[in-house]
Design a protein around this motif. Structure first.
Motif, PDB file in Angstrom:
ATOM      1  N   TYR A  37     -42.710 -49.007 -18.259  1.00 32.55           N
ATOM      2  CA  TYR A  37     -41.810 -48.929 -17.104  1.00 32.55           C
ATOM      3  C   TYR A  37     -40.490 -48.347 -17.589  1.00 32.55           C
ATOM      4  O   TYR A  37     -39.787 -48.976 -18.394  1.00 32.55           O
ATOM      5  CB  TYR A  37     -41.600 -50.312 -16.478  1.00 32.55           C
ATOM      6  CG  TYR A  37     -40.472 -50.296 -15.473  1.00 32.55           C
ATOM      7  CD1 TYR A  37     -40.496 -49.410 -14.385  1.00 32.55           C
ATOM      8  CD2 TYR A  37     -39.365 -51.127 -15.611  1.00 32.55           C
ATOM      9  CE1 TYR A  37     -39.450 -49.354 -13.479  1.00 32.55           C
ATOM     10  CE2 TYR A  37     -38.313 -51.081 -14.707  1.00 32.55           C
ATOM     11  CZ  TYR A  37     -38.369 -50.195 -13.647  1.00 32.55           C
ATOM     12  OH  TYR A  37     -37.323 -50.131 -12.754  1.00 32.55           O
ATOM     13  N   GLU A  38     -40.181 -47.148 -17.115  1.00 35.37           N
ATOM     14  CA  GLU A  38     -38.966 -46.460 -17.542  1.00 35.37           C
ATOM     15  C   GLU A  38     -38.193 -46.003 -16.306  1.00 35.37           C
ATOM     16  O   GLU A  38     -38.498 -44.941 -15.741  1.00 35.37           O
ATOM     17  CB  GLU A  38     -39.318 -45.228 -18.386  1.00 35.37           C
ATOM     18  CG  GLU A  38     -40.062 -45.531 -19.659  1.00 35.37           C
ATOM     19  CD  GLU A  38     -39.789 -44.492 -20.736  1.00 35.37           C
ATOM     20  OE1 GLU A  38     -39.432 -44.883 -21.843  1.00 35.37           O
ATOM     21  OE2 GLU A  38     -39.911 -43.277 -20.467  1.00 35.37           O
ATOM     22  N   PRO A  39     -37.220 -46.802 -15.874  1.00 33.07           N
ATOM     23  CA  PRO A  39     -36.394 -46.339 -14.756  1.00 33.07           C
ATOM     24  C   PRO A  39     -35.726 -45.020 -15.170  1.00 33.07           C
ATOM     25  O   PRO A  39     -35.077 -44.968 -16.221  1.00 33.07           O
ATOM     26  CB  PRO A  39     -35.361 -47.450 -14.570  1.00 33.07           C
ATOM     27  CG  PRO A  39     -35.707 -48.544 -15.517  1.00 33.07           C
ATOM     28  CD  PRO A  39     -36.744 -48.065 -16.459  1.00 33.07           C
ATOM     29  N   TRP A  51     -39.689 -39.208 -29.983  1.00 23.22           N
ATOM     30  CA  TRP A  51     -38.668 -38.338 -30.591  1.00 23.22           C
ATOM     31  C   TRP A  51     -38.214 -37.234 -29.640  1.00 23.22           C
ATOM     32  O   TRP A  51     -37.197 -36.595 -29.876  1.00 23.22           O
ATOM     33  CB  TRP A  51     -39.233 -37.694 -31.862  1.00 23.22           C
ATOM     34  CG  TRP A  51     -39.335 -38.613 -33.043  1.00 23.22           C
ATOM     35  CD1 TRP A  51     -39.128 -39.967 -33.074  1.00 23.22           C
ATOM     36  CD2 TRP A  51     -39.677 -38.227 -34.386  1.00 23.22           C
ATOM     37  NE1 TRP A  51     -39.326 -40.447 -34.348  1.00 23.22           N
ATOM     38  CE2 TRP A  51     -39.662 -39.400 -35.178  1.00 23.22           C
ATOM     39  CE3 TRP A  51     -40.000 -37.017 -34.990  1.00 23.22           C
ATOM     40  CZ2 TRP A  51     -39.954 -39.387 -36.547  1.00 23.22           C
ATOM     41  CZ3 TRP A  51     -40.289 -37.005 -36.354  1.00 23.22           C
ATOM     42  CH2 TRP A  51     -40.257 -38.181 -37.117  1.00 23.22           C
ATOM     43  N   LYS A  52     -38.970 -36.966 -28.620  1.00 25.97           N
ATOM     44  CA  LYS A  52     -38.677 -35.840 -27.712  1.00 25.97           C
ATOM     45  C   LYS A  52     -38.619 -34.538 -28.513  1.00 25.97           C
ATOM     46  O   LYS A  52     -39.275 -34.418 -29.537  1.00 25.97           O
ATOM     47  CB  LYS A  52     -37.393 -36.083 -26.923  1.00 25.97           C
ATOM     48  CG  LYS A  52     -37.347 -37.472 -26.286  1.00 25.97           C
ATOM     49  CD  LYS A  52     -36.285 -37.589 -25.249  1.00 25.97           C
ATOM     50  CE  LYS A  52     -36.190 -39.039 -24.789  1.00 25.97           C
ATOM     51  NZ  LYS A  52     -35.505 -39.192 -23.552  1.00 25.97           N
ATOM     52  N   MET A  53     -37.833 -33.550 -28.077  1.00 24.48           N
ATOM     53  CA  MET A  53     -37.809 -32.263 -28.801  1.00 24.48           C
ATOM     54  C   MET A  53     -36.694 -32.285 -29.841  1.00 24.48           C
ATOM     55  O   MET A  53     -35.695 -31.568 -29.743  1.00 24.48           O
ATOM     56  CB  MET A  53     -37.632 -31.086 -27.818  1.00 24.48           C
ATOM     57  CG  MET A  53     -38.074 -29.753 -28.450  1.00 24.48           C
ATOM     58  SD  MET A  53     -38.090 -28.386 -27.282  1.00 24.48           S
ATOM     59  CE  MET A  53     -36.361 -28.059 -27.078  1.00 24.48           C
ATOM     60  N   ILE A  55     -32.850 -43.676 -18.681  1.00 23.63           N
ATOM     61  CA  ILE A  55     -33.310 -42.937 -19.858  1.00 23.63           C
ATOM     62  C   ILE A  55     -32.179 -42.072 -20.416  1.00 23.63           C
ATOM     63  O   ILE A  55     -31.661 -41.191 -19.725  1.00 23.63           O
ATOM     64  CB  ILE A  55     -34.536 -42.060 -19.504  1.00 23.63           C
ATOM     65  CG1 ILE A  55     -35.704 -42.971 -19.127  1.00 23.63           C
ATOM     66  CG2 ILE A  55     -34.908 -41.156 -20.668  1.00 23.63           C
ATOM     67  CD1 ILE A  55     -36.949 -42.249 -18.722  1.00 23.63           C
ATOM     68  N   GLY A  56     -31.808 -42.389 -21.641  1.00 21.06           N
ATOM     69  CA  GLY A  56     -30.794 -41.592 -22.341  1.00 21.06           C
ATOM     70  C   GLY A  56     -29.399 -41.713 -21.761  1.00 21.06           C
ATOM     71  O   GLY A  56     -28.515 -40.925 -22.093  1.00 21.06           O
ATOM     72  N   THR A  57     -29.179 -42.697 -20.894  1.00 27.17           N
ATOM     73  CA  THR A  57     -27.887 -42.800 -20.213  1.00 27.17           C
ATOM     74  C   THR A  57     -27.036 -43.949 -20.729  1.00 27.17           C
ATOM     75  O   THR A  57     -25.845 -44.039 -20.414  1.00 27.17           O
ATOM     76  CB  THR A  57     -28.099 -43.050 -18.703  1.00 27.17           C
ATOM     77  OG1 THR A  57     -28.868 -44.263 -18.571  1.00 27.17           O
ATOM     78  CG2 THR A  57     -28.820 -41.902 -18.040  1.00 27.17           C
ATOM     79  N   GLY A  85     -35.879 -47.255 -21.722  1.00 30.00           N
ATOM     80  CA  GLY A  85     -34.638 -46.805 -21.085  1.00 30.00           C
ATOM     81  C   GLY A  85     -33.456 -47.430 -21.788  1.00 30.00           C
ATOM     82  O   GLY A  85     -33.128 -48.599 -21.547  1.00 30.00           O
ATOM     83  N   SER A  86     -32.848 -46.670 -22.736  1.00 31.15           N
ATOM     84  CA  SER A  86     -31.637 -47.113 -23.438  1.00 31.15           C
ATOM     85  C   SER A  86     -31.818 -48.430 -24.180  1.00 31.15           C
ATOM     86  O   SER A  86     -30.900 -49.259 -24.229  1.00 31.15           O
ATOM     87  CB  SER A  86     -30.452 -47.180 -22.464  1.00 31.15           C
ATOM     88  OG  SER A  86     -30.174 -45.885 -21.941  1.00 31.15           O
ATOM     89  N   VAL A  87     -33.013 -48.618 -24.771  1.00 29.52           N
ATOM     90  CA  VAL A  87     -33.199 -49.787 -25.644  1.00 29.52           C
ATOM     91  C   VAL A  87     -32.480 -49.527 -26.963  1.00 29.52           C
ATOM     92  O   VAL A  87     -32.572 -48.432 -27.534  1.00 29.52           O
ATOM     93  CB  VAL A  87     -34.699 -50.059 -25.907  1.00 29.52           C
ATOM     94  CG1 VAL A  87     -34.865 -51.240 -26.871  1.00 29.52           C
ATOM     95  CG2 VAL A  87     -35.440 -50.338 -24.599  1.00 29.52           C
TER      96      VAL A  87
HETATM   97  C1  PEP Z   1     -37.592 -42.224 -23.326  1.00 24.58           C
HETATM   98  O1  PEP Z   1     -37.289 -41.045 -23.277  1.00 24.58           O
HETATM   99  O2  PEP Z   1     -38.791 -42.578 -23.224  1.00 24.58           O
HETATM  100  C2  PEP Z   1     -36.528 -43.198 -23.509  1.00 24.58           C
HETATM  101  C3  PEP Z   1     -36.783 -44.453 -23.296  1.00 24.58           C
HETATM  102  O3  PEP Z   1     -35.304 -42.694 -23.903  1.00 24.58           O
HETATM  103  P1  PEP Z   1     -33.990 -43.530 -24.321  1.00 24.58           P
HETATM  104  O4  PEP Z   1     -34.442 -44.702 -25.163  1.00 24.58           O
HETATM  105  O5  PEP Z   1     -33.165 -42.567 -25.087  1.00 24.58           O
HETATM  106  O6  PEP Z   1     -33.353 -43.980 -23.062  1.00 24.58           O
END
Ligand code: PEP
Length: 252
Positions: free
Chosen positions: A166-168, A10-12, A172-174, A211-213
């Motif tokens: 694995y999170e390029p 959820w992040k902040m 992330i969030g892009t 990453g943007s799933v």
């Molecule tokens: C994350 O912050 O771990 C992430 C995967 O974010 P998002 O799915 O929004 O890219």
């Protein structure tokens, strides 16, 4: 046999009122799905709420960070034992936002991994390259360095009881997602490298992609070799999207 896992981060974000609705909708949205474990990682102040809402359901919960220290004069820190008090199963360590914005280096991340695992939590270790690193063709070197720091600190077998995501960083969030071939290449590499010396550990280690799933790309990503599920940021804040992603993992 590794069961798939979909974990939300959820992040902040959130608040008591909106979380109550979201948690209720998440429980309903993933009910009855087989063959996939699900979890949400929430901000520290909402762990109690997550525990109250999720206990007795198939949705586990966890924290987004954990202190590397056990207890004492570490103002503002939250220990692994405290997370266990709130029933957490997971603790994310080494998220790229913590590495980039809060100066967490490989050593601190390895210490956090160690503290979490020693206390009985399942660490979710995030690794991944920046765009500059990908363009410089050092992706494998970067993820190896990040994994090696944990192996040096906790031993290679520690990865069998952990989750690696694995999170390029650039995904992330892009809304940008690597090609399925690129995802396969990094996941295959991580498992194959470990298998050279520790085949059993390599077999047990769960490897998530993050990453943007989204519901629209989850099924194809989860079908990639050596992808055991996903770590989901933005889409985990919408119950329908999170449910769609968990469903894709369940059907994969
Ligand atoms: C994350 O912050 O771990 C992430 C995967 O974010 P998002 O799915 O929004 O890219």
């Amino acid at each position: 046999m590794r069961e798939k896992l979909v974990a939300g981060n959820w992040k902040m974000n959130g608040g008591l009122a909106e979380n109550a609705q979201l948690l209720e909708a998440v429980i309903a949205g993933v009910a009855g799905l087989q063959g996939v474990q699900r979890a949400v990682c929430v901000p520290f102040p909402y762990l109690h709420q997550a525990q109250r809402s999720l206990q007795g359901t198939p949705v586990a919960w966890g924290a987004e960070n954990v202190s590397q220290y056990e207890k004492g004069a570490y103002t503002g820190e939250v220990s692994a034992a405290m997370l266990l008090d709130f029933g957490c199963r997971y603790a994310i360590v080494g998220h790229s936002e913590r590495r980039a914005l809060f100066g967490e280096g490989d050593g601190a991340v390895a210490d956090k991994f160690s503290a979490a695992q020693a206390a009985g939590l399942v660490p979710v270790l995030c690794v991944g390259e920046t765009l500059e690193e990908r363009e410089a063709s050092v992706t494998e070197a970067v993820v190896s360095r990040q994994l090696d720091a944990v192996i040096a600190r906790c031993g290679v077998e520690s990865l069998a009881k952990a989750v690696v995501a694995y999170e390029p960083v650039w995904a992330i969030g892009t809304g940008k997602v690597p090609t399925l071939e690129d995802i396969a290449e990094v996941h295959d590499f991580m498992r194959a490298e470990l298998a050279k010396s520790h085949p059993d550990t390599a077999e047990d280690m769960r490897l998530l992609y993050g990453g943007s799933v989204k519901p629209s790309n989850a099924a194809e990503i989860f079908a990639v070799s050596n992808v055991d599920g996903g770590l989901v940021g933005g889409a985990s804040l919408k119950a329908a999207d999170f449910g769609g992603i968990v469903k894709a993992a369940s059907e994969g």
